[in-house]
Design a protein around this motif. Structure first.
Motif, mmCIF file in Angstrom:
data_model
loop_
_atom_site.group_PDB
_atom_site.id
_atom_site.type_symbol
_atom_site.label_atom_id
_atom_site.label_comp_id
_atom_site.label_asym_id
_atom_site.label_seq_id
_atom_site.Cartn_x
_atom_site.Cartn_y
_atom_site.Cartn_z
ATOM 1 N N GLY A 24 1.041 -1.437 0.159
ATOM 2 C CA GLY A 24 -0.077 0.349 -0.240
ATOM 3 C C GLY A 24 0.696 1.427 -0.101
ATOM 4 O O GLY A 24 0.251 2.102 -0.413
ATOM 5 N N LEU A 25 2.502 0.875 -0.093
ATOM 6 C CA LEU A 25 3.334 2.249 -0.199
ATOM 7 C C LEU A 25 2.638 3.283 -1.562
ATOM 8 O O LEU A 25 2.861 4.030 -1.400
ATOM 9 C CB LEU A 25 4.122 2.122 0.237
ATOM 10 N N PHE A 26 2.464 2.116 -2.402
ATOM 11 C CA PHE A 26 2.478 2.537 -3.738
ATOM 12 C C PHE A 26 1.034 2.670 -4.352
ATOM 13 O O PHE A 26 0.460 1.471 -4.016
ATOM 14 C CB PHE A 26 3.341 2.799 -4.935
ATOM 15 N N ASP A 27 0.216 3.574 -5.033
ATOM 16 C CA ASP A 27 -0.857 3.205 -5.369
ATOM 17 C C ASP A 27 -1.128 3.134 -6.403
ATOM 18 O O ASP A 27 -2.349 2.366 -6.995
ATOM 19 C CB ASP A 27 -1.622 4.337 -5.410
ATOM 20 N N ARG A 28 -0.312 2.951 -7.159
ATOM 21 C CA ARG A 28 -0.613 2.323 -8.983
ATOM 22 C C ARG A 28 0.569 2.266 -9.160
ATOM 23 O O ARG A 28 1.701 3.514 -9.312
ATOM 24 C CB ARG A 28 -1.831 3.577 -9.600
ATOM 25 N N VAL A 29 0.870 1.437 -10.285
ATOM 26 C CA VAL A 29 2.061 0.928 -11.120
ATOM 27 C C VAL A 29 2.572 0.917 -12.458
ATOM 28 O O VAL A 29 0.981 -0.020 -12.818
ATOM 29 C CB VAL A 29 2.712 0.407 -10.913
ATOM 30 N N VAL A 30 2.770 2.009 -13.089
ATOM 31 C CA VAL A 30 2.984 1.986 -14.450
ATOM 32 C C VAL A 30 3.894 1.906 -15.072
ATOM 33 O O VAL A 30 5.031 2.143 -14.845
ATOM 34 C CB VAL A 30 2.075 3.327 -14.946
#
Length: 260
Positions: A180-186
């Protein structure tokens, strides 16, 4: 904006973009950058056209590598001097945490030490799939100095934060997303555009409601549950008569009437 920080406004998308632009120093934060970040945030706060802020680093390798150790070790000789300098950047992070408009970190590369702290101070984090994050201060024999350890614990919980801070381990983007540290990875090439699209899900809404809710959520963390819930009732009462709500209800009822 100068001194290692670029400030741009995307008026069409109602965004301000702050870019730490010191690639020759791994986008490390020095005194001039601290001052420029504070000035940029103040400008974004005052501009009514700005509904959200994106914070990122120049290039595609490093988000923020931490504090500028070369400058700091040359200038800071006493405990009092170190405390004063760390407190200067801590106040910038406090501004980010309490900023009245959503702040999204576009983590374009490595976030190390203080870079992890800066990312944790933002309300959201959209990361490149090649990004990494680590609170590596313990490996240098020190602690987080800008208040980011406390912020990390609020995001991922005490146990995850304790493990990261005491080990100094570096997480890849996928691991950071799982906790939950990064909300989205792209994909790396898309990180800034993805952060802008992420911001757009909030800037499209009534700014009075978004900003009031952000303040409510921030303040609610330290309130007893009953008081936090009561404040929600007061907020909806205050927003009920706003033009945005009345227009939205009218549009909703008109659509419903047409379907019937």
């Amino acid at each position: 904006m100068n001194d290692g920080v670029r400030f741009e406004i995307d008026r069409e998308r109602r965004l301000a973009v702050l870019t730490l632009d010191r690639p020759e120093a791994g986008n490390a934060v020095n005194t001039a950058a601290m001052e420029s970040l504070a000035a940029g945030l103040a400008q974004a706060k005052q501009d009514p056209d700005v509904r959200a802020v994106i914070l990122t680093g120049a290039g595609n390798r490093v988000f923020v590598s931490g504090g500028d150790l070369k400058e700091f070790h040359a200038e800071l000789k006493t405990e009092a001097e170190v405390y004063a300098k760390m407190s200067q950047m801590r106040r910038v992070l406090e501004t980010l945490v309490r900023f009245p408009k959503p702040v999204i970190a576009a983590v374009n590369g490595a976030a190390r030490g203080g870079g992890g702290e800066v990312a944790s101070a933002c309300h959201f984090r959209v990361a490149a799939e090649t990004a990494t994050i680590g609170f590596i201060q313990v490996k240098l024999g020190i602690s987080p100095g800008w208040g980011g350890g406390a912020l990390l614990a609020r995001i991922v919980g005490r146990q995850q934060a304790l493990r990261m801070i005491l080990s100094g381990d570096v997480l890849d983007a996928q691991a950071a997303e799982r906790i939950g540290l990064f909300d989205r990875v792209v994909p790396a090439a898309d990180v800034l555009e993805a952060a802008k699209e992420f911001a757009g899900t909030m800037t499209a809404n009534a700014p009075q409601a978004v900003q009031s809710l952000l303040q409510l959520m921030n303040e609610g963390e330290t309130l007893p549950l009953a008081e936090a819930m009561e404040r929600e009732s007061r907020l909806v009462a205050a927003l009920w008569g706003s033009p945005q709500h009345e227009q939205a209800v009218e549009a909703f009822l008109n659509r419903k009437g047409r379907k019937e």
